[in-house]
Design a protein around this motif. Structure first.
Motif, PDB file in Angstrom:
ATOM      1  N   TYR A 193       0.865  -1.179   0.000  1.00 57.73           N
ATOM      2  CA  TYR A 193       0.000   0.000   0.000  1.00 57.73           C
ATOM      3  C   TYR A 193       0.899   1.225   0.000  1.00 57.73           C
ATOM      4  O   TYR A 193       1.711   1.422   0.907  1.00 57.73           O
ATOM      5  N   GLY A 202      -3.022   3.862  -2.894  1.00 58.66           N
ATOM      6  CA  GLY A 202      -3.735   2.631  -3.197  1.00 58.66           C
ATOM      7  C   GLY A 202      -2.841   1.412  -3.065  1.00 58.66           C
ATOM      8  O   GLY A 202      -1.655   1.504  -2.725  1.00 58.66           O
ATOM      9  N   GLN A 215      -4.811   0.055  -6.964  1.00 54.59           N
ATOM     10  CA  GLN A 215      -6.243   0.003  -6.686  1.00 54.59           C
ATOM     11  C   GLN A 215      -6.568   0.919  -5.513  1.00 54.59           C
ATOM     12  O   GLN A 215      -6.046   0.742  -4.416  1.00 54.59           O
ATOM     13  N   LYS A 216      -7.418   1.918  -5.757  1.00 56.60           N
ATOM     14  CA  LYS A 216      -7.812   2.852  -4.711  1.00 56.60           C
ATOM     15  C   LYS A 216      -8.845   2.204  -3.794  1.00 56.60           C
ATOM     16  O   LYS A 216      -9.389   1.146  -4.093  1.00 56.60           O
ATOM     17  N   ARG A 217      -9.102   2.873  -2.687  1.00 59.88           N
ATOM     18  CA  ARG A 217     -10.034   2.308  -1.709  1.00 59.88           C
ATOM     19  C   ARG A 217     -11.457   2.230  -2.232  1.00 59.88           C
ATOM     20  O   ARG A 217     -12.252   1.415  -1.764  1.00 59.88           O
ATOM     21  N   ASN A 218     -11.799   3.068  -3.203  1.00 61.52           N
ATOM     22  CA  ASN A 218     -13.149   3.029  -3.766  1.00 61.52           C
ATOM     23  C   ASN A 218     -13.285   1.993  -4.883  1.00 61.52           C
ATOM     24  O   ASN A 218     -14.330   1.897  -5.520  1.00 61.52           O
ATOM     25  N   LYS A 311      -4.444   0.575   5.924  1.00 60.31           N
ATOM     26  CA  LYS A 311      -5.820   0.439   5.459  1.00 60.31           C
ATOM     27  C   LYS A 311      -6.826   0.541   6.601  1.00 60.31           C
ATOM     28  O   LYS A 311      -8.024   0.687   6.371  1.00 60.31           O
ATOM     29  N   ASP A 314      -8.847   4.772   8.140  1.00 59.62           N
ATOM     30  CA  ASP A 314     -10.177   5.373   8.021  1.00 59.62           C
ATOM     31  C   ASP A 314     -11.117   4.859   9.102  1.00 59.62           C
ATOM     32  O   ASP A 314     -11.877   5.623   9.703  1.00 59.62           O
TER      33      ASP A 314
END
Length: 342
Positions: A193, A202, A215-218, A311, A314
């Protein structure tokens, strides 16, 4: 039916039977040999869906198919000239088939070795593609040589035209070597990450011959040319470290004892950490509070919350702010604002 026709018919029957039994033996021996072969090579039972297992299975089946085809050629008893041509084409076909099979085996073995050595050899499609390209190129040259086509002039022409070729593919080659540099430098690997200097972050999905994908979190994907990736500044949160944290800045009104504020903040931090990582996951000394500024009516603090994985940041932030809000409401505090900082 006269005797020659009968003999000819029997030869064709034997020929097709040889091919059929070759395919049948390939499936029988493939299912018998490959599991034992993979266990011997890997010292472990390999999943049947693993690329190496599938590649070895294909190799065994193709081997018996080729063996049956050669036996059929002997049974058919063709004319000398025809038999030589068919034998030559069958030999070239065999070389190409085994070349593709070996390319798949090499790719599968590389993936397996990378996973077992825990980062000693990076896992990315760029290395698999290079291994495949080398094996396929070698097999292609052998096939051409078998057909009687001299590869020496081709190699000479390639050397002469190499400069023009390199100039035409300058950007592609730049991305290729930059990707190898990024990967072999072991500062970033597939599964890490990272956060770029542009603010984008990402999970590294893959590093191929041209681009690096994050790859982003969304769920969306960022595509970065390898040449740009090798020059940019990034933070890798997956590299070994003594501990990472997330920071939240809080602005508190004056008029209350700061020790009381700190007590509620630490209590909320412990609650949020316990919810994410379990009871007693972090002791109180891991929670850091820094005073940033003092204004006529407020004081600013920064709270460092330890996390095990970037990760989780958030979720930790959200849980902490929710818990802190509940604690302040229960104590009758108001006019509290919080700002998340990376």
């Amino acid at each position: 039916m006269n005797l020659p026709d009968s003999v000819l018919g029997s030869n064709w029957l034997l020929g097709f039977s040889s091919i059929f039994f070759g395919i049948l033996l390939g499936y029988i021996f493939g299912g018998f040999l490959v599991p034992r072969l993979t266990k011997t090579l890997t010292k472990d039972k390999l999943d049947t869906n693993h690329p190496l297992y599938i590649a070895l299975l294909s190799l065994v089946r193709f081997f018996f198919f080729i063996l049956g085809s050669y036996a059929a050629l002997r049974f058919l008893k063709l004319e000398v000239g025809t038999e030589e041509k068919v034998s030559l084409y069958l030999k070239v076909f065999s070389i190409l088939v085994f070349t593709f099979a070996l390319a798949r085996i090499g790719s599968g073995a590389l993936a397996l070795y990378s996973s077992k050595t825990e980062g000693f050899l990076p896992t990315a499609s760029i290395l698999n593609n290079i291994v495949r390209m080398i094996i396929l190129l070698t097999g292609g040259l052998v096939a051409l040589q078998t057909l009687g086509i001299s590869v020496t002039p081709a190699l000479t022409a390639l050397g002469v035209g190499g400069i023009a070729f390199a100039l035409g593919l300058q950007e592609t080659l730049s991305n290729l070597f930059a990707g190898l540099g990024v990967l072999l430098g072991k500062k970033v690997s597939v599964g890490d990450y990272i956060s770029l200097e542009t603010g984008e972050e990402g999970l590294v999905e893959d590093i191929n011959w041209r681009t690096t994908s994050l790859q982003k979190r969304n769920g969306s994907t960022i595509i970065i040319p390898n040449a740009k990736m090798s020059k940019t500044t990034f933070t890798n949160y997956s590299l070994p470290n003594s501990g990472i944290w997330t920071e939240i800045e809080i602005i508190l009104p004056l008029g209350k004892n700061t020790d009381q504020y700190e007590s509620l903040i630490r209590k909320s931090a412990q609650i949020s950490l316990s919810q994410i990582y379990g009871q007693n996951s972090y002791n109180d000394s891991k929670i850091k509070i820094r005073y940033l500024s003092l204004e006529p009516s407020s004081v600013s603090l920064a709270i460092h919350l330890p996390i095990k994985d970037i990760k989780d940041s958030d979720q930790i932030r959200s849980t902490f702010i929710k818990s802190l809000h509940s604690e302040f409401i229960s104590e009758g505090f108001s006019n509290i604002s919080a700002k998340i900082r990376n």
